[in-house]
Scaffold this active site. Structure first.
Site, PDB file in Angstrom:
ATOM      1  N   ARG A 102       1.028  -1.164  -0.092  1.00 50.64           N
ATOM      2  CA  ARG A 102       0.084   0.005  -0.123  1.00 50.64           C
ATOM      3  C   ARG A 102       0.853   1.338   0.061  1.00 50.64           C
ATOM      4  NH1 ARG A 102      -2.821  -3.039   3.444  1.00 50.64           N
ATOM      5  NH2 ARG A 102      -4.654  -3.935   2.903  1.00 50.64           N
ATOM      6  N   LYS A 115       2.702  11.253 -11.998  1.00 48.14           N
ATOM      7  CA  LYS A 115       2.041  10.415 -12.802  1.00 48.14           C
ATOM      8  C   LYS A 115       2.949   9.249 -12.768  1.00 48.14           C
ATOM      9  CE  LYS A 115      -0.766  13.103 -16.176  1.00 48.14           C
ATOM     10  NZ  LYS A 115      -0.747  13.393 -17.731  1.00 48.14           N
ATOM     11  N   GLU A 166      10.225  17.793 -25.455  1.00 46.79           N
ATOM     12  CA  GLU A 166       9.476  18.199 -24.234  1.00 46.79           C
ATOM     13  C   GLU A 166       9.726  19.679 -23.649  1.00 46.79           C
ATOM     14  OE1 GLU A 166       7.129  16.424 -23.062  1.00 46.79           O
ATOM     15  OE2 GLU A 166       7.337  14.361 -22.798  1.00 46.79           O
ATOM     16  N   LYS A 200       6.501  23.205 -15.710  1.00 44.91           N
ATOM     17  CA  LYS A 200       5.880  21.647 -15.188  1.00 44.91           C
ATOM     18  C   LYS A 200       5.254  21.833 -13.806  1.00 44.91           C
ATOM     19  CE  LYS A 200       4.967  16.961 -15.752  1.00 44.91           C
ATOM     20  NZ  LYS A 200       5.281  15.701 -15.981  1.00 44.91           N
ATOM     21  N   GLU A 213      -5.240  16.676 -13.386  1.00 40.45           N
ATOM     22  CA  GLU A 213      -5.465  16.955 -14.685  1.00 40.45           C
ATOM     23  C   GLU A 213      -7.223  17.022 -15.122  1.00 40.45           C
ATOM     24  OE1 GLU A 213      -2.679  14.915 -17.595  1.00 40.45           O
ATOM     25  OE2 GLU A 213      -4.563  14.575 -18.614  1.00 40.45           O
ATOM     26  N   ARG A 235      -3.744  21.335 -16.599  1.00 35.08           N
ATOM     27  CA  ARG A 235      -2.655  20.205 -17.056  1.00 35.08           C
ATOM     28  C   ARG A 235      -2.784  19.518 -18.253  1.00 35.08           C
ATOM     29  NH1 ARG A 235      -0.094  15.804 -12.533  1.00 35.08           N
ATOM     30  NH2 ARG A 235       1.342  15.226 -13.931  1.00 35.08           N
ATOM     31  N   ASN A 239      -0.186  18.106 -22.267  1.00 31.22           N
ATOM     32  CA  ASN A 239      -0.384  16.906 -23.238  1.00 31.22           C
ATOM     33  C   ASN A 239      -0.138  17.297 -24.741  1.00 31.22           C
ATOM     34  OD1 ASN A 239      -0.659  15.403 -20.849  1.00 31.22           O
ATOM     35  ND2 ASN A 239      -3.015  15.318 -21.205  1.00 31.22           N
ATOM     36  N   HIS A 266       0.697  14.873 -27.400  1.00 35.15           N
ATOM     37  CA  HIS A 266       0.678  13.609 -26.692  1.00 35.15           C
ATOM     38  C   HIS A 266      -0.491  12.748 -27.279  1.00 35.15           C
ATOM     39  CE1 HIS A 266       3.988  15.156 -24.242  1.00 35.15           C
ATOM     40  NE2 HIS A 266       4.187  13.965 -23.599  1.00 35.15           N
ATOM     41  N   HIS A 318       1.118   9.433 -28.694  1.00 31.32           N
ATOM     42  CA  HIS A 318       0.780   8.379 -27.545  1.00 31.32           C
ATOM     43  C   HIS A 318       0.378   7.302 -28.696  1.00 31.32           C
ATOM     44  CE1 HIS A 318       1.291   9.827 -23.075  1.00 31.32           C
ATOM     45  NE2 HIS A 318       2.300   9.487 -23.852  1.00 31.32           N
ATOM     46  N   HIS A 343      10.004   8.399 -26.936  1.00 30.72           N
ATOM     47  CA  HIS A 343       8.892   9.058 -26.345  1.00 30.72           C
ATOM     48  C   HIS A 343       8.912  10.679 -27.105  1.00 30.72           C
ATOM     49  CE1 HIS A 343       5.689  10.823 -24.002  1.00 30.72           C
ATOM     50  NE2 HIS A 343       6.436  11.506 -23.637  1.00 30.72           N
TER      51      HIS A 343
HETATM   52  N1  LIG Z   1       5.171  10.635 -15.839  1.00 30.09           N
HETATM   53  C1  LIG Z   1       5.454  11.512 -16.448  1.00 30.09           C
HETATM   54  O1  LIG Z   1       4.690  12.671 -16.021  1.00 30.09           O
HETATM   55  C2  LIG Z   1       6.198  11.627 -17.737  1.00 30.09           C
HETATM   56  C3  LIG Z   1       6.202  12.372 -18.391  1.00 30.09           C
HETATM   57  C4  LIG Z   1       7.122  12.102 -19.717  1.00 30.09           C
HETATM   58  C5  LIG Z   1       7.335  11.128 -20.105  1.00 30.09           C
HETATM   59  N2  LIG Z   1       7.178   9.825 -19.423  1.00 30.09           N
HETATM   60  C6  LIG Z   1       7.785   8.706 -19.728  1.00 30.09           C
HETATM   61  O2  LIG Z   1       9.070   8.658 -19.695  1.00 30.09           O
HETATM   62  C7  LIG Z   1       9.562   7.777 -20.580  1.00 30.09           C
HETATM   63  C8  LIG Z   1      10.505   8.180 -21.627  1.00 30.09           C
HETATM   64  O3  LIG Z   1      11.765   8.634 -20.610  1.00 30.09           O
HETATM   65  P1  LIG Z   1      13.123   8.611 -21.237  1.00 30.09           P
HETATM   66  O4  LIG Z   1      13.160   9.350 -22.522  1.00 30.09           O
HETATM   67  O5  LIG Z   1      13.930   9.054 -19.990  1.00 30.09           O
HETATM   68  O6  LIG Z   1      13.535   7.030 -21.524  1.00 30.09           O
HETATM   69  P2  LIG Z   1      14.152   5.918 -20.844  1.00 30.09           P
HETATM   70  O7  LIG Z   1      13.861   5.636 -19.520  1.00 30.09           O
HETATM   71  O8  LIG Z   1      13.917   4.687 -21.799  1.00 30.09           O
HETATM   72  O9  LIG Z   1      15.729   6.305 -21.015  1.00 30.09           O
HETATM   73  C9  LIG Z   1      16.344   6.405 -22.361  1.00 30.09           C
HETATM   74  C10 LIG Z   1      17.612   5.638 -22.411  1.00 30.09           C
HETATM   75  O10 LIG Z   1      18.609   6.352 -21.607  1.00 30.09           O
HETATM   76  C11 LIG Z   1      19.029   5.150 -21.081  1.00 30.09           C
HETATM   77  N3  LIG Z   1      19.911   5.996 -19.940  1.00 30.09           N
HETATM   78  C12 LIG Z   1      19.351   6.552 -18.842  1.00 30.09           C
HETATM   79  N4  LIG Z   1      20.171   7.323 -18.371  1.00 30.09           N
HETATM   80  C13 LIG Z   1      21.356   7.422 -18.820  1.00 30.09           C
HETATM   81  C14 LIG Z   1      22.591   8.236 -18.677  1.00 30.09           C
HETATM   82  N5  LIG Z   1      22.731   9.043 -17.839  1.00 30.09           N
HETATM   83  N6  LIG Z   1      23.493   7.820 -19.675  1.00 30.09           N
HETATM   84  C15 LIG Z   1      23.273   7.229 -20.651  1.00 30.09           C
HETATM   85  N7  LIG Z   1      22.172   6.598 -20.790  1.00 30.09           N
HETATM   86  C16 LIG Z   1      21.158   6.552 -19.998  1.00 30.09           C
HETATM   87  C17 LIG Z   1      18.220   4.482 -20.542  1.00 30.09           C
HETATM   88  O11 LIG Z   1      18.866   3.253 -20.118  1.00 30.09           O
HETATM   89  C18 LIG Z   1      17.506   4.228 -21.914  1.00 30.09           C
HETATM   90  O12 LIG Z   1      18.043   3.200 -22.764  1.00 30.09           O
HETATM   91  C19 LIG Z   1       8.339   7.100 -21.328  1.00 30.09           C
HETATM   92  O13 LIG Z   1       7.904   6.161 -20.997  1.00 30.09           O
HETATM   93  C20 LIG Z   1       7.135   8.294 -20.931  1.00 30.09           C
HETATM   94  O14 LIG Z   1       5.991   7.657 -21.374  1.00 30.09           O
HETATM   95  C21 LIG Z   1       6.294  10.128 -18.294  1.00 30.09           C
HETATM   96 ZN   LIG Z   2       6.022  13.317 -22.555  1.00 32.21          ZN
END
Ligand SMILES: NC(=O)c1ccc[n+]([C@@H]2O[C@H](COP(=O)([O-])OP(=O)(O)OC[C@H]3O[C@@H](n4cnc5c(N)ncnc54)[C@H](O)[C@@H]3O)[C@@H](O)[C@H]2O)c1
Ligand SMILES: [Zn+2]
Length: 299
Positions: free
Chosen positions: A116, A138, A180, A218, A228, A232, A236, A239, A243, A258
């Site tokens: 929990r 999120k 972003e 943000k 949202e 908020r 998006n 997105h 998405h 992404h």
């Molecule tokens: N929760 C939210 O509000 C929110 C907002 C935007 C995006 N997201 C989510 O975030 C994800 C995308 O995030 P991302 O772009 O970080 O992708 P990711 O987590 O897949 O990271 C991208 C790549 O970079 C590598 N990596 C991480 N740190 C590194 C470093 N310091 N040096 C070298 N390589 C490194 C990872 O292993 C991966 O291969 C998606 O799933 C998206 O839906 C969530």
């Molecule tokens: Zn995003």
């Protein structure tokens, strides 16, 4: 730099890890055990530096998953929950998410649902996760290739933004994160948009300023509309279409990040705004031209 969010702080700077060590020292009695959740890249590139700067984490247990969006699934969460259980994690365990948006989204959800809810900290290590994914509460995983279908809203206890971690980030992931960043400027801050026109993100001071401005935008929006219901939704931008494209890429096993999907979404949604909502052609062209830079490397 400190940005105050809803009952938690976001600290930005390379020196925040020493302060983090002091925080862990002060509150060590509150945590029965610390788990560091990461993927193979954050484990290789970021974990050694984290442990060096934060000796309090030396005894922490590492839980490593394989990187990539295709691993942001309930099945991987299940494996991690079993690992937590086998390691006797109780309700006072602390989860430190060290990685990109996939690690933060999934690690936050794993911590939030285990017994929990465990406390969790985010230490995002990609530009995209530093400016966006680690802020706002999120948390989600994908379901059968459909983005973020299973999840919840829950805030971390702390977010640490350490620019040093970005030194090993591949160029393509910098560009994905910049999509972003441009979105933040586009939805509410013309001055930030102008700042971005000439910015050199590899310059330390410029990067700090960019992180501060994007996270503030943000955070300010999220503080006004956490669940949202209205405002908020501006975050998006790109997105709805993005998405859908990202989900298709996931289902087909195509290589699309992404930020790249969101940049494509921003182009399409800008054209729709021009067609249906009277967005001026010259403004639309500038947005499209800038957004297109962020998906030129994708397939
Ligand atoms: N929760 C939210 O509000 C929110 C907002 C935007 C995006 N997201 C989510 O975030 C994800 C995308 O995030 P991302 O772009 O970080 O992708 P990711 O987590 O897949 O990271 C991208 C790549 O970079 C590598 N990596 C991480 N740190 C590194 C470093 N310091 N040096 C070298 N390589 C490194 C990872 O292993 C991966 O291969 C998606 O799933 C998206 O839906 C969530
Ligand atoms: Zn995003």
């Amino acid at each position: 730099m400190e940005i105050q969010s809803d009952k938690y702080s976001i600290y930005i700077g390379n020196d925040v890890l020493q302060e983090f060590n002091a925080i862990l020292e002060d509150y060590q009695e509150q945590y029965s055990k610390v788990f560091i959740f990461c993927d193979e890249n954050s484990s290789q590139f970021c974990l050694p530096y984290l442990i060096e700067q934060v000796p309090m984490l030396i005894g922490a247990e590492l839980i490593e998953i394989e990187s990539g969006e295709h691993n942001k699934t309930l099945s991987i969460c299940n494996d991690v929950w079993k690992t937590l259980s086998e390691s006797n994690a109780d309700r006072n365990a602390l989860v430190v998410n060290l990685g990109g948006g996939v690690v933060c989204d999934m690690g936050g959800m794993i911590a939030s649902l285990y017994k929990r809810g465990l406390r969790f900290f985010h230490i995002p290590t990609t530009l995209l996760s530093q400016v966006d994914a680690s802020v706002g509460g999120k948390l989600a995983v994908d379901l059968d290739g459909h983005k973020n279908q299973i999840g919840l809203f829950r805030n971390p206890d702390l977010v640490l933004i350490v620019p040093e971690f970005l030194k090993t980030l591949p160029e393509r992931h910098w560009m994905s994160g910049m999509a972003e960043v441009y979105k933040h400027a586009l939805i509410c801050d013309p001055a930030y948009w102008s700042f971005l026109e000439n910015v050199d993100v590899k310059d330390e001071d410029a990067l700090l300023s960019l992180l501060n401005q994007s996270i503030s935008i943000k955070n300010n929006i999220v503080l006004q509309d956490w669940e949202e219901k209205g405002l908020r939704k501006t975050l998006n931008f790109g997105h709805t279409i993005g998405h859908a494209i990202e989900s298709q890429a996931l289902l087909k096993g195509s290589d699309l990040l992404h930020g790249e999907a969101i940049a494509i979404g921003m182009v399409v949604e800008t054209i729709l705004s021009e067609m249906t909502n009277g967005l001026k052609t010259d403004v639309s062209s500038v947005i499209q031209k800038n957004s297109k830079c962020f998906f030129t490397n994708s397939n």
